[in-house]
Scaffold this motif. Structure first.
Motif, PDB file in Angstrom:
ATOM      1  N   HIS A   6       0.819  -1.209   0.000  1.00  0.00           N
ATOM      2  CA  HIS A   6       0.000   0.000   0.000  1.00  0.00           C
ATOM      3  C   HIS A   6       0.850   1.254   0.000  1.00  0.00           C
ATOM      4  O   HIS A   6       0.459   2.270  -0.540  1.00  0.00           O
ATOM      5  CB  HIS A   6      -0.926   0.004   1.211  1.00  0.00           C
ATOM      6  N   SER A  10       2.232   5.285  -5.939  1.00  0.00           N
ATOM      7  CA  SER A  10       1.059   5.020  -6.772  1.00  0.00           C
ATOM      8  C   SER A  10       0.693   6.274  -7.549  1.00  0.00           C
ATOM      9  O   SER A  10       0.349   7.303  -6.959  1.00  0.00           O
ATOM     10  CB  SER A  10      -0.127   4.569  -5.914  1.00  0.00           C
ATOM     11  N   LEU A  11       0.768   6.189  -8.876  1.00  0.00           N
ATOM     12  CA  LEU A  11       0.339   7.305  -9.721  1.00  0.00           C
ATOM     13  C   LEU A  11      -1.158   7.559  -9.580  1.00  0.00           C
ATOM     14  O   LEU A  11      -1.611   8.701  -9.694  1.00  0.00           O
ATOM     15  CB  LEU A  11       0.680   7.020 -11.184  1.00  0.00           C
ATOM     16  N   ALA A  12      -1.908   6.504  -9.325  1.00  0.00           N
ATOM     17  CA  ALA A  12      -3.358   6.660  -9.176  1.00  0.00           C
ATOM     18  C   ALA A  12      -3.689   7.525  -7.966  1.00  0.00           C
ATOM     19  O   ALA A  12      -4.579   8.378  -8.031  1.00  0.00           O
ATOM     20  CB  ALA A  12      -4.020   5.290  -9.050  1.00  0.00           C
ATOM     21  N   ARG A  13      -2.973   7.306  -6.853  1.00  0.00           N
ATOM     22  CA  ARG A  13      -3.224   8.129  -5.659  1.00  0.00           C
ATOM     23  C   ARG A  13      -2.823   9.580  -5.907  1.00  0.00           C
ATOM     24  O   ARG A  13      -3.527  10.503  -5.513  1.00  0.00           O
ATOM     25  CB  ARG A  13      -2.474   7.552  -4.454  1.00  0.00           C
ATOM     26  N   ALA A  15      -2.706  11.085  -8.785  1.00  0.00           N
ATOM     27  CA  ALA A  15      -3.679  11.658  -9.721  1.00  0.00           C
ATOM     28  C   ALA A  15      -4.978  12.022  -9.014  1.00  0.00           C
ATOM     29  O   ALA A  15      -5.599  13.052  -9.318  1.00  0.00           O
ATOM     30  CB  ALA A  15      -3.954  10.670 -10.855  1.00  0.00           C
ATOM     31  N   ALA A  16      -5.383  11.188  -8.059  1.00  0.00           N
ATOM     32  CA  ALA A  16      -6.616  11.485  -7.309  1.00  0.00           C
ATOM     33  C   ALA A  16      -6.450  12.755  -6.479  1.00  0.00           C
ATOM     34  O   ALA A  16      -7.352  13.613  -6.443  1.00  0.00           O
ATOM     35  CB  ALA A  16      -6.973  10.312  -6.418  1.00  0.00           C
ATOM     36  N   THR A  18      -4.317  15.134  -7.099  1.00  0.00           N
ATOM     37  CA  THR A  18      -4.200  16.225  -8.071  1.00  0.00           C
ATOM     38  C   THR A  18      -5.575  16.694  -8.532  1.00  0.00           C
ATOM     39  O   THR A  18      -5.847  17.898  -8.593  1.00  0.00           O
ATOM     40  CB  THR A  18      -3.373  15.768  -9.286  1.00  0.00           C
ATOM     41  N   GLU A 105       3.443  11.589  -1.446  1.00  0.00           N
ATOM     42  CA  GLU A 105       2.428  11.557  -2.500  1.00  0.00           C
ATOM     43  C   GLU A 105       1.417  12.675  -2.300  1.00  0.00           C
ATOM     44  O   GLU A 105       0.931  13.259  -3.277  1.00  0.00           O
ATOM     45  CB  GLU A 105       1.714  10.202  -2.506  1.00  0.00           C
ATOM     46  N   GLY A 109       0.899  15.413  -5.092  1.00  0.00           N
ATOM     47  CA  GLY A 109      -0.421  15.615  -5.672  1.00  0.00           C
ATOM     48  C   GLY A 109      -0.874  17.059  -5.578  1.00  0.00           C
ATOM     49  O   GLY A 109      -1.467  17.607  -6.521  1.00  0.00           O
TER      50      GLY A 109
END
Length: 295
Positions: A6, A10-13, A15-16, A18, A105, A109
């Motif tokens: 975890h 993570s790019l997804a985290r 991006a979220a 952001t 992160e 972000g």
């Protein structure tokens, strides 16, 4: 093992965070105030001059690019100054960090959200500026053709070529990119200051102070070198000052663009790399400061 998985990047985290940051920023009244004011100024600049078409285009470029530079810088400072302090005040940050979201992160972000906001704002202002400039260019071209209807074709072509060279040309785009990179630098630095500062107002005051130092740093540096020896100690002190207070005068290429001079590839690359260097350093320092911040 589960915790490590975890906690992996993570790019997804990012991006979220952001996306949420961009949404929050666009809801701020200061964003619309600055953007609308800049758009009005750029749009109305066409009425500021009624001289020769060369002078008119020059004033239009000067006013528009100057407005874009000032308001993207202001937007970067005002938007970044309240991002993290606002999350702390609203206690939103505790909800985010309670999830498997590493602190770096979160900061990354937030910074990406600021940079995306600046990009969107500059795209809108650039689109209006280029539309106004193109419209005026077409008007002047039609007027020139009407006035020179009886002239030889080669004279008409030379006149039209002169008009096009004075109006919309590719020299504008490197200048707009540098304006954006300068705003990115200021946004990253403001985010760093906001992490170590106590209030939003203090952050803004510090950044205004830094902004004016950056504008006059080159002049002060030349004066200092003239009055003092150019030994290693002097250069070391100046290097530290330049790192803390970026030389914003190096990013003021608008005058060259307005004058119609092309920004050389070497100068553009040097300026862009300088902006990216500062932005990266300030981002890393912001991450380091936030990771050590007690919440």
């Amino acid at each position: 093992m589960i915790e490590d998985r975890h906690r992996a990047f993570s790019l997804a985290r990012v991006a979220a965070i952001t996306g949420n940051t961009l949404t929050d920023l666009t809801r701020q009244k200061v964003f619309y105030f600055l953007l609308i004011f800049a758009l009005i100024l750029i749009g109305s600049s066409v009425f500021l001059a009624r001289f020769t078409f060369q002078q008119e285009f020059q004033i239009l470029k000067d006013v528009s690019l100057g407005a874009m530079s000032i308001f993207t810088s202001l937007l970067a400072i005002l938007a970044a100054a309240r991002l993290i302090p606002q999350d702390i005040e609203d206690r939103t940050i505790y909800t985010i960090l309670a999830k498997p979201v590493p602190r770096f992160e979160y900061v990354l972000g937030k910074l990406c959200g600021i940079l995306l906001l600046l990009a969107l704002s500059l795209v809108v202002m650039s689109a209006l500026f280029l539309t106004v400039l193109y419209s005026r260019e077409q008007t002047v071209l039609h007027e020139t053709m009407r006035q020179m209807a009886q002239a030889p074709r080669d004279q008409i072509d030379d006149a039209l070529r002169t008009v096009r060279g004075s109006a919309l040309n590719t020299n504008l785009f490197p200048g707009i990119v540098i304006i954006y990179l300068k705003a990115c630098l200021l946004g990253a630095l403001t985010l760093l200051v906001s992490i170590v500062a106590t209030t939003n107002i203090f952050t803004v005051v510090v950044m205004v102070f830094v902004y004016f130092i950056g504008q006059f740093e080159a002049i002060a540096r030349e004066y200092w070198l003239e009055q003092n020896s150019s030994g290693w100690l002097t250069h070391g002190v100046l290097a530290v000052v330049a790192l803390v207070f970026p030389d914003l005068q190096a990013f003021n290429l608008v005058d060259d663009v307005v004058a119609g001079a092309a920004i050389g590839a070497a100068l553009f690359l040097k300026t862009a790399l300088l902006a990216l260097f500062y932005t990266t350093i300030y981002a890393l320092l912001a991450i380091f400061a936030f990771c050590g911040k007690e919440l």
